[in-house]
Design an enzyme around this catalytic site. Structure first.
Site, mmCIF file in Angstrom:
data_model
loop_
_atom_site.group_PDB
_atom_site.id
_atom_site.type_symbol
_atom_site.label_atom_id
_atom_site.label_comp_id
_atom_site.label_asym_id
_atom_site.label_seq_id
_atom_site.Cartn_x
_atom_site.Cartn_y
_atom_site.Cartn_z
ATOM 1 N N GLY A 73 36.952 21.619 9.293
ATOM 2 C CA GLY A 73 36.913 21.968 10.715
ATOM 3 C C GLY A 73 38.284 21.867 11.361
ATOM 4 N N ASP A 115 31.895 19.249 3.385
ATOM 5 C CA ASP A 115 31.675 20.159 4.519
ATOM 6 C C ASP A 115 30.639 21.206 4.128
ATOM 7 O OD1 ASP A 115 32.092 22.171 6.661
ATOM 8 O OD2 ASP A 115 33.871 20.976 7.121
ATOM 9 N N SER A 152 34.130 10.759 21.497
ATOM 10 C CA SER A 152 34.653 11.711 22.480
ATOM 11 C C SER A 152 34.754 11.076 23.860
ATOM 12 C CB SER A 152 33.695 12.902 22.550
ATOM 13 O OG SER A 152 33.992 13.704 23.670
ATOM 14 N N TYR A 162 24.981 16.142 23.768
ATOM 15 C CA TYR A 162 26.086 15.925 22.826
ATOM 16 C C TYR A 162 26.711 14.548 23.054
ATOM 17 C CZ TYR A 162 30.954 16.172 21.224
ATOM 18 O OH TYR A 162 32.173 15.882 20.657
ATOM 19 N N LYS A 186 26.976 10.964 20.647
ATOM 20 C CA LYS A 186 28.214 10.223 20.320
ATOM 21 C C LYS A 186 28.092 8.764 20.764
ATOM 22 C CE LYS A 186 30.649 13.450 18.409
ATOM 23 N NZ LYS A 186 31.100 13.362 17.024
ATOM 24 N N PHE A 234 40.339 12.934 23.665
ATOM 25 C CA PHE A 234 40.341 13.649 24.935
ATOM 26 C C PHE A 234 40.321 15.153 24.605
ATOM 27 C CE2 PHE A 234 40.117 10.609 28.400
ATOM 28 C CZ PHE A 234 39.869 9.507 27.615
HETATM 29 P P1 NAD Z 1 34.569 21.663 14.024
HETATM 30 O O1 NAD Z 1 33.257 22.266 14.326
HETATM 31 O O2 NAD Z 1 35.763 22.534 13.950
HETATM 32 O O3 NAD Z 1 34.490 20.828 12.664
HETATM 33 C C1 NAD Z 1 33.329 20.177 12.222
HETATM 34 C C2 NAD Z 1 33.182 20.462 10.737
HETATM 35 O O4 NAD Z 1 32.019 19.760 10.283
HETATM 36 C C3 NAD Z 1 32.948 21.934 10.431
HETATM 37 O O5 NAD Z 1 33.779 22.331 9.372
HETATM 38 C C4 NAD Z 1 31.464 22.009 10.053
HETATM 39 O O6 NAD Z 1 31.231 23.025 9.107
HETATM 40 C C5 NAD Z 1 31.224 20.636 9.490
HETATM 41 N N1 NAD Z 1 29.846 20.164 9.622
HETATM 42 C C6 NAD Z 1 29.082 20.116 10.748
HETATM 43 N N2 NAD Z 1 27.893 19.568 10.475
HETATM 44 C C7 NAD Z 1 27.887 19.241 9.164
HETATM 45 C C8 NAD Z 1 26.966 18.614 8.303
HETATM 46 N N3 NAD Z 1 25.767 18.205 8.746
HETATM 47 N N4 NAD Z 1 27.293 18.423 7.011
HETATM 48 C C9 NAD Z 1 28.498 18.804 6.550
HETATM 49 N N5 NAD Z 1 29.441 19.405 7.323
HETATM 50 C C10 NAD Z 1 29.127 19.621 8.608
HETATM 51 O O7 NAD Z 1 34.789 20.500 15.103
HETATM 52 P P2 NAD Z 1 36.100 19.679 15.419
HETATM 53 O O8 NAD Z 1 36.662 20.168 16.691
HETATM 54 O O9 NAD Z 1 36.962 19.608 14.231
HETATM 55 O O10 NAD Z 1 35.445 18.260 15.726
HETATM 56 C C11 NAD Z 1 35.256 17.311 14.705
HETATM 57 C C12 NAD Z 1 34.505 16.127 15.289
HETATM 58 O O11 NAD Z 1 35.220 15.598 16.402
HETATM 59 C C13 NAD Z 1 33.112 16.477 15.797
HETATM 60 O O12 NAD Z 1 32.240 15.445 15.444
HETATM 61 C C14 NAD Z 1 33.278 16.542 17.303
HETATM 62 O O13 NAD Z 1 32.103 16.165 17.980
HETATM 63 C C15 NAD Z 1 34.381 15.515 17.542
HETATM 64 N N6 NAD Z 1 35.139 15.818 18.754
HETATM 65 C C16 NAD Z 1 35.790 17.004 18.879
HETATM 66 C C17 NAD Z 1 36.504 17.282 20.051
HETATM 67 C C18 NAD Z 1 37.226 18.577 20.233
HETATM 68 O O14 NAD Z 1 37.672 18.856 21.343
HETATM 69 N N7 NAD Z 1 37.435 19.383 19.213
HETATM 70 C C19 NAD Z 1 36.533 16.343 21.090
HETATM 71 C C20 NAD Z 1 35.867 15.139 20.907
HETATM 72 C C21 NAD Z 1 35.158 14.877 19.731
HETATM 73 C C1 UD1 Z 2 34.307 19.740 26.500
HETATM 74 C C2 UD1 Z 2 33.247 18.700 26.492
HETATM 75 C C3 UD1 Z 2 33.626 17.596 25.565
HETATM 76 C C4 UD1 Z 2 33.926 18.113 24.180
HETATM 77 C C5 UD1 Z 2 35.030 19.146 24.285
HETATM 78 C C6 UD1 Z 2 35.281 19.774 22.935
HETATM 79 C C7 UD1 Z 2 32.273 18.742 28.748
HETATM 80 C C8 UD1 Z 2 32.130 18.002 30.031
HETATM 81 N N1 UD1 Z 2 33.052 18.169 27.824
HETATM 82 O O1 UD1 Z 2 35.420 19.150 27.143
HETATM 83 O O2 UD1 Z 2 32.550 16.727 25.458
HETATM 84 O O3 UD1 Z 2 34.321 17.044 23.349
HETATM 85 O O4 UD1 Z 2 34.620 20.170 25.203
HETATM 86 O O5 UD1 Z 2 34.178 20.490 22.488
HETATM 87 O O6 UD1 Z 2 31.743 19.813 28.592
HETATM 88 N N2 UD1 Z 2 37.437 25.810 31.704
HETATM 89 C C9 UD1 Z 2 37.610 26.932 32.479
HETATM 90 N N3 UD1 Z 2 37.191 28.123 31.973
HETATM 91 C C10 UD1 Z 2 36.617 28.247 30.736
HETATM 92 C C11 UD1 Z 2 36.459 27.081 29.957
HETATM 93 C C12 UD1 Z 2 36.878 25.874 30.473
HETATM 94 O O7 UD1 Z 2 38.095 26.867 33.597
HETATM 95 O O8 UD1 Z 2 36.238 29.361 30.348
HETATM 96 C C13 UD1 Z 2 37.894 24.519 32.246
HETATM 97 C C14 UD1 Z 2 36.737 23.551 32.382
HETATM 98 O O9 UD1 Z 2 36.151 23.659 33.637
HETATM 99 C C15 UD1 Z 2 37.471 22.210 32.190
HETATM 100 C C16 UD1 Z 2 38.682 22.544 31.323
HETATM 101 O O10 UD1 Z 2 38.820 23.959 31.361
HETATM 102 O O11 UD1 Z 2 37.931 21.785 33.418
HETATM 103 C C17 UD1 Z 2 38.510 22.107 29.897
HETATM 104 O O12 UD1 Z 2 37.282 22.634 29.421
HETATM 105 P P1 UD1 Z 2 36.869 22.610 27.897
HETATM 106 O O13 UD1 Z 2 37.972 23.145 27.071
HETATM 107 O O14 UD1 Z 2 35.529 23.232 27.773
HETATM 108 O O15 UD1 Z 2 36.820 21.060 27.563
HETATM 109 P P2 UD1 Z 2 36.061 19.881 28.335
HETATM 110 O O16 UD1 Z 2 35.041 20.392 29.251
HETATM 111 O O17 UD1 Z 2 37.078 18.975 28.903
#
Ligand code: NAD
Ligand code: UD1
Length: 351
Positions: free
Chosen positions: A11, A32, A137, A161, A165, A191
């Protein structure tokens, strides 16, 4: 060479963490299911590893499967044991992460995130592996209006979601308390990770239409989408748009390596909650403007209504992570915009 299991290693976050682990001389096993990634992206990761140092390729292995399947998970631990190189730690990233989808399909989220974590912890316990980094998160803080959010702030998620977490964090704490000699656990509360590896070879590659602002900005800049909708210009902030703490994906990845090293060095058990953010507030409009200026591209946007469930401001107090891990996020918003755009331009049609 220490062997680390990375669930969800193909991911967005997992791929960057894997590269950082390999560069620090760890042996990495990825599990994965490709639920939100693809085989072609894994091949891309191997290309990048090859370009960094072809010798590193022998230090990565891959298992395709779902972590909710205990047999699948146990095979990974058994294989490692057979090779006389047991898994010493796990970075658990596999899970579902789209807030809106979680509101529509809560059971999928509870099933994937909670059951996945339970199966993983059972396998770890069975094979005497007690060091875990969990991808939590900032969303667990909910509508927290503190200028800088500390780890001891209220846990108050506002969507399914976020509840998954927060629940996993509580479950991990129960597990830690069940045997105070054993577990070393760090919940890393991310963040807003954005950007990409500066090679342009790997980056965020969501399946379907993205929901998050940064991949959308890229798609508007490359004219795949006409306009960005900025959700609300009437928030109580300097320019009326929401404030976030955007962090470069490589700074986030490096935070994982330091957290892992910290846990593996510990003689005693440990339970840690750490915010991984920069502590720098950036408004959505500022992000769009920096992206346009630094990349010399146009990002058309309109203001739209506020998005349901949005929070005005989410910025980390990252003092604890900095002090505990000796970690310092180094990259600026402009670096995030340059690296993210480079990845997007190189990979517009990547699937
Ligand atoms: P992503 O979707 O890009 O990566 C997740 C990976 O996990 C993918 O490759 C998917 O195929 C794999 N996966 C999902 N469910 C699975 C399962 N049951 N078994 C095996 N593989 C599985 O997401 P990411 O952005 O890399 O996020 C990774 C983690 O971090 C997630 O748990 C997400 O909730 C957390 N997180 C992400 C963000 C963000 O902004 N990206 C923010 C806070 C927390
Ligand atoms: C969201 C999730 C967070 C998750 C993260 C990654 C919420 C409250 N939080 O964060 O839990 O870990 O995504 O998946 O949903 N925005 C626009 N236009 C758009 C999209 C977003 O203006 O089309 C703004 C949103 O209002 C926000 C900021 O951009 O203020 C960031 O948004 P986004 O990238 O979706 O992340 P979060 O909402 O912070």
């Amino acid at each position: 060479m220490k062997k680390i299991l990375v669930t969800g290693g193909v991911g967005f976050i997992g791929s960057h963490v894997t590269i950082s682990l390999l560069e620090k001389n760890y042996n990495v096993v990825i599990a994965d299911s490709f639920l939100n990634s693809s085989k072609s992206f894994y091949i891309r990761m191997i290309e990048l590893i090859n370009s960094i140092n072809p010798l590193l390729k022998k230090n990565i292995s891959f298992y395709e499967g779902d972590i909710r399947n205990s047999y699948f998970l146990e095979k990974i631990f058994i294989d490692a044991k057979k090779e006389d190189n047991c898994i010493e730690g796990v970075i658990h990233l596999a899970g579902l992460k789209a807030v809106k989808e979680s509101v529509k399909h809560p059971l999928n989220y509870w099933d994937c995130n909670l059951i996945g974590a339970i199966r993983l912890l059972n396998a770890m316990k069975k094979f005497n592996c007690h060091s875990l980094i969990f991808s939590s998160s900032a969303t667990i803080y909910g509508k927290n209006q503190n200028l800088l959010i500390q780890e001891n702030s209220d846990i108050n998620p506002i969507n399914p979601y976020g509840f998954t977490k927060a629940t996993i964090e509580f479950m991990l704490h129960n597990l830690f308390e069940s045997d105070l000699q054993k577990w070393r656990i760090a919940n890393l509360r991310y963040f807003n990770p954005i950007g990409a590896h500066n090679s342009g070879l790997i980056g965020e590659n969501p399946k379907g239409v993205p929901n998050n602002v940064f991949p959308l900005i890229n798609k508007v800049a490359s004219r795949e989408i006409k306009k960005l909708k900025i959700f609300g210009n009437d928030w109580n902030t300097k320019d009326g748009t929401c404030i976030r703490d955007f962090i470069h994906i490589m700074d986030l990845a490096e935070g994982h390596i330091l957290a892992l090293e910290y846990l593996l060095k510990m003689k005693n058990s440990k339970f840690l909650n750490l915010n991984l953010g920069t502590g720098n507030p950036t408004s959505v409009l500022e992000l769009v403007e920096t992206f346009q200026n630094i990349n010399n591209v146009k990002v058309s946007y309109d203001f739209a209504n506020r998005r349901e469930g949005d929070v005005e401001r989410l910025v980390a107090d990252n003092k604890l992570a900095k002090e505990t891990l000796n970690w310092e996020p180094k990259r600026k918003i402009s670096d995030m915009c340059i690296d993210g755009w480079k990845w997007h331009l190189n990979n517009k049609n990547f699937c």
